[in-house]
Design a protein around this motif. Structure first.
Motif, PDB file in Angstrom:
ATOM      1  N   GLY A 143      -4.576  -4.501  -8.583  1.00  0.00           N
ATOM      2  CA  GLY A 143      -4.214  -3.184  -8.080  1.00  0.00           C
ATOM      3  C   GLY A 143      -5.404  -2.227  -8.045  1.00  0.00           C
ATOM      4  N   TRP A 144      -5.293  -1.224  -7.192  1.00  0.00           N
ATOM      5  CA  TRP A 144      -6.305  -0.145  -7.086  1.00  0.00           C
ATOM      6  C   TRP A 144      -5.538   1.142  -6.870  1.00  0.00           C
ATOM      7  N   GLN A 145      -5.982   2.216  -7.621  1.00  0.00           N
ATOM      8  CA  GLN A 145      -5.228   3.472  -7.568  1.00  0.00           C
ATOM      9  C   GLN A 145      -6.189   4.658  -7.720  1.00  0.00           C
ATOM     10  N   GLN A 146      -5.849   5.698  -6.925  1.00  0.00           N
ATOM     11  CA  GLN A 146      -6.625   6.949  -6.968  1.00  0.00           C
ATOM     12  C   GLN A 146      -5.656   8.112  -6.785  1.00  0.00           C
ATOM     13  N   THR A 147      -5.751   9.152  -7.703  1.00  0.00           N
ATOM     14  CA  THR A 147      -4.863  10.317  -7.643  1.00  0.00           C
ATOM     15  C   THR A 147      -5.693  11.595  -7.833  1.00  0.00           C
ATOM     16  N   ASN A 175     -10.717   7.403 -12.630  1.00  0.00           N
ATOM     17  CA  ASN A 175     -10.171   7.705 -11.320  1.00  0.00           C
ATOM     18  C   ASN A 175     -11.292   7.598 -10.276  1.00  0.00           C
ATOM     19  N   PRO A 176     -11.179   6.696  -9.336  1.00  0.00           N
ATOM     20  CA  PRO A 176     -10.148   5.649  -9.183  1.00  0.00           C
ATOM     21  C   PRO A 176     -10.379   4.497 -10.164  1.00  0.00           C
ATOM     22  N   ASN A 227      -1.337  10.469  -4.313  1.00  0.00           N
ATOM     23  CA  ASN A 227      -1.573   9.189  -4.978  1.00  0.00           C
ATOM     24  C   ASN A 227      -1.761   8.105  -3.914  1.00  0.00           C
ATOM     25  N   GLU A 228      -2.875   7.428  -3.966  1.00  0.00           N
ATOM     26  CA  GLU A 228      -3.146   6.279  -3.098  1.00  0.00           C
ATOM     27  C   GLU A 228      -3.221   5.027  -3.980  1.00  0.00           C
ATOM     28  N   GLN A 229      -2.385   4.043  -3.649  1.00  0.00           N
ATOM     29  CA  GLN A 229      -2.273   2.873  -4.525  1.00  0.00           C
ATOM     30  C   GLN A 229      -2.044   1.606  -3.697  1.00  0.00           C
ATOM     31  N   TRP A 285       0.858  -1.191   0.000  1.00  0.00           N
ATOM     32  CA  TRP A 285       0.000   0.000   0.000  1.00  0.00           C
ATOM     33  C   TRP A 285       0.886   1.230   0.000  1.00  0.00           C
ATOM     34  N   THR A 288      -1.210  -2.577  -4.302  1.00  0.00           N
ATOM     35  CA  THR A 288      -0.745  -3.585  -5.257  1.00  0.00           C
ATOM     36  C   THR A 288      -0.619  -4.903  -4.535  1.00  0.00           C
TER      37      THR A 288
END
Length: 658
Positions: free
Chosen positions: A251-255, A263-264, A225-227, A202, A229
């Motif tokens: 994976g999950w990602q939000q910026t 996004n996300p 950035n929150e990610q 994370w 993996t």
């Protein structure tokens, strides 16, 4: 002058006449004494005191009493002889019943003729004649209980070997070595097992923005950035040397970037990769070499266990025959003491006839000397029993005070022919040392082949195929999307690596070649040593047999000599000097007979030990106890499993012995 000569002649005639009268009187007195001592013909044949070697039984606790008050009062009758008050008491009490210890070749009844018996003539060519080797007289004594308060435990050769295999601590130490080495086989084979792995991470980033292209929104100075993996999968090493891996990455990602769409978002990537060696490390033979080495090492350990087991069983056999030797030696010492005691009793009965005090003192000294030999023989029996207990470790053997170990098998005294070529052939095909040397050569060849493979450069083929998916805010939906809307991708490549000079692999290869040459020379040395051991063991059997036959003849001759001297001593009383000489000759003859009996006993035991050593040298004993050896290893495995399942309880399953 003439008158002087006449007087001298008269004195000489008077002196001769006086000597003749004295000799006639002495001869008459001797004849009267002999008649009074011998008595009528029928009384001599029925009432004469029997000697030990002419009795059917004897009480083993006998020791002559030096006290004159206890001397027999009636001549010619058997008188019991109690233990002397000043003598060291025997720790071997007499058995409940009388035990026959008379020789199996009994002396013939003493002739009542006044003529002296003559010694048996021994021809010079007797060695070429076959002998009737019947069991010696001490065989019954050896197999009879000696201690009343101890529980007898009879032992045969097979029984003591089986007990040693099942209970000996040293055998347990030896039997665990193959089991220890056997675990390395599973360890080497486990290198090809599947391996599962999982990696998750994370990230929460908050970095300053150095370019408007990073975020795309004017006035925002921080990039957030929150990610998450996560990657998991399985991999394994193939037996051909390749590496196979199957993994799934979610994976999950939000910026806060305007360029990140959607996004996300959730991502998915399923990857199947395989790397195959083309040169170094390629091939099933190379990759399974460690398993082969572990198997060879286990077999070498089994051969070593067989060799150590044979050596330990040979020590057990030595201890068994050592116990037989000590018990038989005790019987011989008691027999020798009984002969001296009978001689002393006879001298006390003849005190009024021709025995003088110096003869009685000489006989007493001999009795005391032989009594000390009996005490030493008793200690030998104790040590022999304790040696068996230390080698076998059977709880049923107890200690010396409560349990008496009794060997039941007598030494074989028959000829067992051995063929030197057959013994050499059998030893070369069955000895564990030969199998060890051959397996070590196989292991050396395997290591050499591995070193030859390691000299090659590394050239690997790398392949990879994958399926990827993308979905807003859901990595699991992205996984499905990868199969519904996407298409697989792949990658193919090669890897090459080679050390400059390649000196380390070449040095290893050279070392393996030298080690293999050393192992071949060691194998030849093993064969030469084995050939020498077999030749020595076969020759030892032949020599021990010839020595036993010669000692048997010597014992028979000593028996005949002692019989002759005893008859002379009983029938021909002489003057003081002559009687003392006959007594010394009689005691020396008794000692010679005791020595020859012990030499024959030693030759018996040596011949049987030579047979056992010959069995060891030709691996006959190993084949006889092969089932027991494997049972010992199975017992160790079962005990280990029981210990794992029941830590507080140990059980041993005794296998059947063939």
């Amino acid at each position: 002058m003439c008158s002087r000569l006449v007087n001298d002649a008269a004195r000489a005639r008077s002196s001769s006449r006086a000597k003749l009268i004295c000799w006639s009187g002495a001869l008459t007195a001797a004849c009267l004494a002999y008649s009074a001592w011998a008595g009528p013909q029928d009384e001599r044949s029925s009432n004469r005191t029997p000697r030990l070697d002419q009795r059917s039984t004897v009480q083993l606790g006998f020791i002559a009493n030096d006290d004159p008050a206890n001397a027999p009062q009636s001549f010619g009758q058997p008188v019991p002889q109690p233990i002397a008050p000043n003598a060291v008491p025997f720790e071997f009490a007499a058995p409940p019943t009388s035990v026959p210890v008379a020789p199996s070749f009994p002396a013939s009844s003493v002739s009542t003729s006044p003529e002296l018996a003559r010694p048996t003539h021994v021809a010079e060519d007797d060695d070429a004649k076959p002998q009737d080797l019947s069991g010696p007289w001490w065989g019954v004594f050896v197999t009879a209980p000696l201690r009343e308060n101890a529980q007898p435990v009879t032992l045969s050769i097979e029984e003591i070997l089986v007990r040693a295999i099942h209970h000996s601590s040293q055998v347990k130490v030896f039997s665990d070595l193959p089991l220890i080495r056997e675990t390395s086989i599973v360890e080497a084979d486990a290198a090809f097992d599947w391996t599962a792995f999982l990696d998750s991470r994370w990230q929460d980033l908050n970095d300053p923005v150095g370019s408007t292209l990073t975020i795309g929104t004017p006035g925002v100075s921080r990039y957030k950035n929150e990610q998450y993996t996560g990657q998991g999968g399985v991999r394994k090493r193939t037996r051909e040397g390749g590496t196979l891996q199957l993994s799934e990455q979610l994976g999950w990602q939000q910026t806060n970037s305007t360029y990140f769409v959607p996004n996300p978002q959730g991502t998915s990537r399923l990857v199947l990769g395989y790397t195959h060696p083309l040169m170094r490390g390629a091939g099933q033979i190379y990759n399974e070499s460690l398993i082969c080495l572990a198997e060879l090492d286990t077999k070498i350990a089994s051969d070593e266990f067989s060799r150590q087991l044979q050596s330990h069983l040979l020590e057990v056999l030595r201890a068994y025959w050592g116990l037989y030797l000590e018990r038989a030696n005790l019987a011989q010492k008691l027999q020798s003491l009984k002969r001296a005691a009978d001689t002393l009793a006879l001298l006390k009965q003849r005190q009024q006839l021709d025995a003088v005090p110096v003869q009685i003192l000489r006989a007493k000294a001999e009795v005391a000397s032989r009594r000390s030999q009996v005490i030493r023989a008793q200690m030998g029996v104790k040590n022999a029993e304790d040696r068996i207990r230390a080698l076998v470790n059977d709880p049923a053997f107890g200690d010396y005070d409560t349990v008496e170990l009794i060997p039941t098998e007598a030494p074989t005294i028959t000829e067992i022919p051995l063929s030197m070529p057959m013994a050499l052939t059998t030893a070369a095909t069955t000895r564990p040392e030969v199998n060890q040397a051959l397996r070590q050569i196989q292991a050396g060849c395997t290591r050499l082949n591995m070193s030859k493979n390691e000299v090659l450069p590394m050239l690997n083929l790398v392949t990879e195929a994958y399926v990827a998916g993308l979905q807003e805010n859901s990595p699991f939906s992205a996984f499905n999307n990868g199969f519904t809307t996407g298409a697989p991708g792949y990658t193919v490549g090669v890897q090459f690596e080679m050390p400059l000079g390649n000196r380390a692999p070449q040095a290893r290869r050279e070392r393996r070649e030298l080690e293999l040459r050393q192992l071949r020379n060691q194998y030849q040395t093993t064969l030469n040593t084995l050939q020498l051991e077999v030749k020595v063991s076969v020759r030892e059997v032949e020599t021990a047999l010839a020595e036993m036959l010669s000692q048997h003849r010597a014992m028979e001759a000593s028996t005949a000599e002692l019989k002759h001297l005893e008859q002379r001593f009983e029938r021909l009383p002489g003057e003081d000097g002559n009687a003392s000489l006959m007594l010394d000759n009689l005691l020396l003859a008794q000692n010679r007979l005791a020595t020859n009996e012990f030499n024959f006993l030693t030759a018996e035991v040596t011949y049987n030990l030579a047979l056992h050593c010959s069995s060891i040298s030709t691996a006959s004993l190993s084949s006889t106890n092969a089932t027991a050896s494997s049972s010992r290893r199975r017992t160790s495995r079962n005990r280990l499993r029981n210990a794992r399942s029941h830590p507080n309880r140990w059980t041993i399953n005794l296998p059947a012995h063939r």
